[in-house]
Design an enzyme around this catalytic site. Sequence first.
Site, PDB file in Angstrom:
ATOM      1  N   GLU A 434      41.342  38.102  46.518  1.00  0.00           N
ATOM      2  CA  GLU A 434      40.751  39.429  46.220  1.00  0.00           C
ATOM      3  C   GLU A 434      39.818  39.895  47.329  1.00  0.00           C
ATOM      4  O   GLU A 434      38.812  40.540  47.071  1.00  0.00           O
ATOM      5  CB  GLU A 434      40.003  39.407  44.877  1.00  0.00           C
ATOM      6  CG  GLU A 434      40.870  39.173  43.673  1.00  0.00           C
ATOM      7  CD  GLU A 434      41.971  40.201  43.508  1.00  0.00           C
ATOM      8  OE1 GLU A 434      41.818  41.329  43.999  1.00  0.00           O
ATOM      9  OE2 GLU A 434      42.994  39.871  42.899  1.00  0.00           O
ATOM     10  N   GLY A 435      40.175  39.597  48.564  1.00  0.00           N
ATOM     11  CA  GLY A 435      39.313  39.947  49.699  1.00  0.00           C
ATOM     12  C   GLY A 435      38.403  38.781  49.999  1.00  0.00           C
ATOM     13  O   GLY A 435      37.558  38.443  49.181  1.00  0.00           O
TER      14      GLY A 435
END
Lengths: 593, 593
Positions: A434-435
């Site tokens: 998620e980043g």
Amino acid sequence: MSYRAPVAEMAFVMRHVAGLEAAVAEGLYGDLTTDLVESVLEEAGRFANDVIAPLNRIGDRHGTPLKDGQVTMPPGWKEAYAAWTAAGWNALPGPEEYGGQGLPTLVAAACSEMWNAAAMSFGLGPLLTMGAVEALDKHGSPELKDRYLAKLVSGEWTGTMNLTEPQAGSDLGVLRTRAERAGDGTYRITGTKIFITYGEHDLTDNIVHLVLARLPDAPAGTRGISLFLVPKILPDGTRNDLRCAGVEHKLGIHGSPTCTMAYGDNGGAIGWLVGEENRGLACMFTMMNNARLNVGLQGVAIAERAYQAALAYAAERRQGRAPGWNGEGMSPILEHADVQRMLLTMKAYTAASRAICYLTAASLDRARLCPEAEGRRRAGERASLLTPVAKAFSTDIGIEVASLGIQVHGGMGFIEETGAAQHLRDARIAAIYEGTNGIQAIDLVNRKLPLSGGETVRAEIAGMWSVLRRVTQKGGPGFGLTAPRLRGAVESLDRATSFLLAALGAGEQDRLLAGATPYLRLFGLARGGVSLAEEALAAQAAIGAGDNDPVQPGRIALCRFFAENLAVAAGGLEEAVMTGGDFGADARLALAS
Amino acid sequence: MSYRAPVAEMAFVMRHVAGLEAAVAEGLYGDLTTDLVESVLEEAGRFANDVIAPLNRIGDRHGTPLKDGQVTMPPGWKEAYAAWTAAGWNALPGPEEYGGQGLPTLVAAACSEMWNAAAMSFGLGPLLTMGAVEALDKHGSPELKDRYLAKLVSGEWTGTMNLTEPQAGSDLGVLRTRAERAGDGTYRITGTKIFITYGEHDLTDNIVHLVLARLPDAPAGTRGISLFLVPKILPDGTRNDLRCAGVEHKLGIHGSPTCTMAYGDNGGAIGWLVGEENRGLACMFTMMNNARLNVGLQGVAIAERAYQAALAYAAERRQGRAPGWNGEGMSPILEHADVQRMLLTMKAYTAASRAICYLTAASLDRARLCPEAEGRRRAGERASLLTPVAKAFSTDIGIEVASLGIQVHGGMGFIEETGAAQHLRDARIAAIYEGTNGIQAIDLVNRKLPLSGGETVRAEIAGMWSVLRRVTQKGGPGFGLTAPRLRGAVESLDRATSFLLAALGAGEQDRLLAGATPYLRLFGLARGGVSLAEEALAAQAAIGAGDNDPVQPGRIALCRFFAENLAVAAGGLEEAVMTGGDFGADARLALAS
């Protein structure tokens, strides 16, 4: 090995840090009461403790084998998932018009922490489904919503996010998966996606993939990406042209299948556009923002579980005789100061990251529900500001606390049967997906500091000062050096923020990018420490009102430990931001071998 | 996945931090020359790169299965071990009268780093053998030495250390393994030992176990423990009464069999006393001190390998466009400031911990070889002081650097095939075995600070000041804030040391024990930073003398990064020692749930 959801602590943070009582009093949450919230937490806690927690080890050992394109989930998982959705837990945060309970994000956040603490690999599937629900709810056509939302909200079907390709990870602009217009309003999707969480499994009859792809006439880069809904089973009941081509052999979260998904082996998988053509990245960010908070909660969750296991072991394991130990024979290692330091560090970091995550969740609620537009805007920006901190700080903490948990166990911690090692293996991914946490830090300094011309971060820091004034005025002797130490941390944050805002104004990208990671950590320490001080003040008030529960002075002691031992790292982080980031020209030299 | 021994860097640290040139000039090392040392390193490096490094992944995947009491080592390990001993590497540090090469501990340390970086599970076996050699050489009877030392020195047989029992880990005083006098000068050993590294394997025909046990008439506690040599195969060629009863399923070092050893199922394993009765712990500490330095070197080793892998990946993997990138398409992630920060952190921590370990090794040499008794005594105390720092700081760094290595790899880092994850799994044990890092910290404050009434640690700090004076006077512009930042770190160490010495004098055990871990970290940061400054000064001198190698300004840049970004943590650590350790009374409250 067992987990007990810390329901009372969660409720306390909700009330005294995340402003639950104020929000209820303002009518933000309709007719929801704090009592109802607590009973939801109680029930969720029981389910997490009794049904999900036992899956954790089983998932780790069995993994999710792939055979002939089919993934078999670990023993007991299908039954547990069915019971969990039947009890309505998947629908908890979902929109009411599609069968959801529409409960606040704050309540959903606490529940999410519980599912993930009980078994992170289990909690991860619904985390993705929830993201798909949001993206579809916000951007899907009425037809798509009617067809898919109710089943995703209930959990009858699960959802996935298909972003990554071998050459396109943090940089999605270079993705290659193709989508062609079929002429009938549908699209044909062709390409390979990797690292697809729950891309294939046998928990449900259908899986709803949200896939980023590029139209033939799309502009290059991130402005040429569209989002498509590509179901495993088509509306007519036939299989879509997609398959799981591989399952990764990973360090942790073995119970969560990480799949390579092949789309369009036979001419193209049928997909439906979500949102507008070439606007797919914006739609995807809708899911990613919430998912980032939920990944932050995974950090909190694994930290909490690792702490509980370490505490239980330290209370039972006996070695040596601690000074002052008057019992028979060896003392529990919990009596040794160095072990206490490890456990206090674990608990204090966990509490600080939980406070940040719940605060972020409450801000998301306010951004949606505040009756005044200006209040919604401000809360929305606050949530935006806090989200990268919630994600990155909490997941770094998850790793550090899980590693300390192994250390408390000594040699036993290195043996897989003990379970402590699994927590570290599982926790490690949350700082990446998620980043990555580096991307979060860059998002914080480059996109979030400039919000409202810097007013949003200024307001956040002003709020910290107002808490610290209360600590200075009201903090009793149990607070020790809490006030000066937290003041030091917030002063560091204040100066580093001014420095970075000036760098932003001057367009000095080098300074921003080089200082981003220590700045995010500094932010987390200050915000987390101040939140613990809010808890400590509330605990002191409770004691003053006659509350004899030893948990209250314990909250003050934990805050003090955090301030005196952990928040003191702020000064060094400030120096790293302000004078340490000048390595640009030298980095290549120093890294040359 | 590959490893290249950083031979030039190792030689540089030996010369300019560990005082190799001075020692050679003084004649401490006989007719050894720096040229000879470098050619030994070159050859060791080739062996490590070519023969041992490929074993690493194989060992991780295959593990060491146990069947019918026999442990099978991973494919290729037996051949590699045979080649390694045949080339004389096991004998490198061994005593010359038993066939060893008697090379300095400093040279052995660098080689040990290489073997462990190439494959930590491989390096671990000889590490234990080396400890057995030392204990036997110092404490064994002439007969035992004649029978066992030559074969242990050559590596024809391996050695083990049998300390831990289920109830006796950090506290050996409660061990229960029994030894009875057989009347013929031998003993019969009965009991179960756990976590015995290389307790059973098929690399060699015999395994020489050193076992701590208790005589029937022994006093209770640590003063009633004796050390016995218990060979797997008896001198007459028959099997001794001992067996491997289990092999642990561990987080990492899968190539190293961690055995449960059962002694005396059939009346008692035959053992010979090493040293005097009831003085076994002192003998065991002989092996443990050296083993502690070698475990510290494992931390350096795994950090070095993790760094190399991350650097190679970052140079190859392309994502995004870093500001200032003028090349085609996406830039290597190495160009991104946040990735540079991670890699610089990895490299700087690795270099700092290497410097501390080599300095410790050189002090051990001087303690043995210095012609003056006073010089030997002082060097011995310096080695004693530095050993817990070398062990604990370096192994903590090993974990942190390996974890950063995963982060640099992004999603690929979490996939086992990449190899980055194995480094973290392997690194994790080094903070635990040979005395947990908490035990090291307690050893540092309780046993090492008081050496010569505090003079030993005062002299160490005085030495740091003298380096910093040189930095202030001679450091060029490339040094940036190196001087003030390292001065800050050494001032913090200075004050924290005075504080703890005062606490020692006042008998305030609580403060000492509570502050031990942050104090050790502070010590490592200061000592490591100052050592990097010594390297940087030497590099500057080389540049001044016309050396154009870009590695020289790189050393200055790395030192500067360490000072400006990592050593700045010193202030917070000082506060944790001086005002954070007051949690004793509150800890139970805060940890109550």
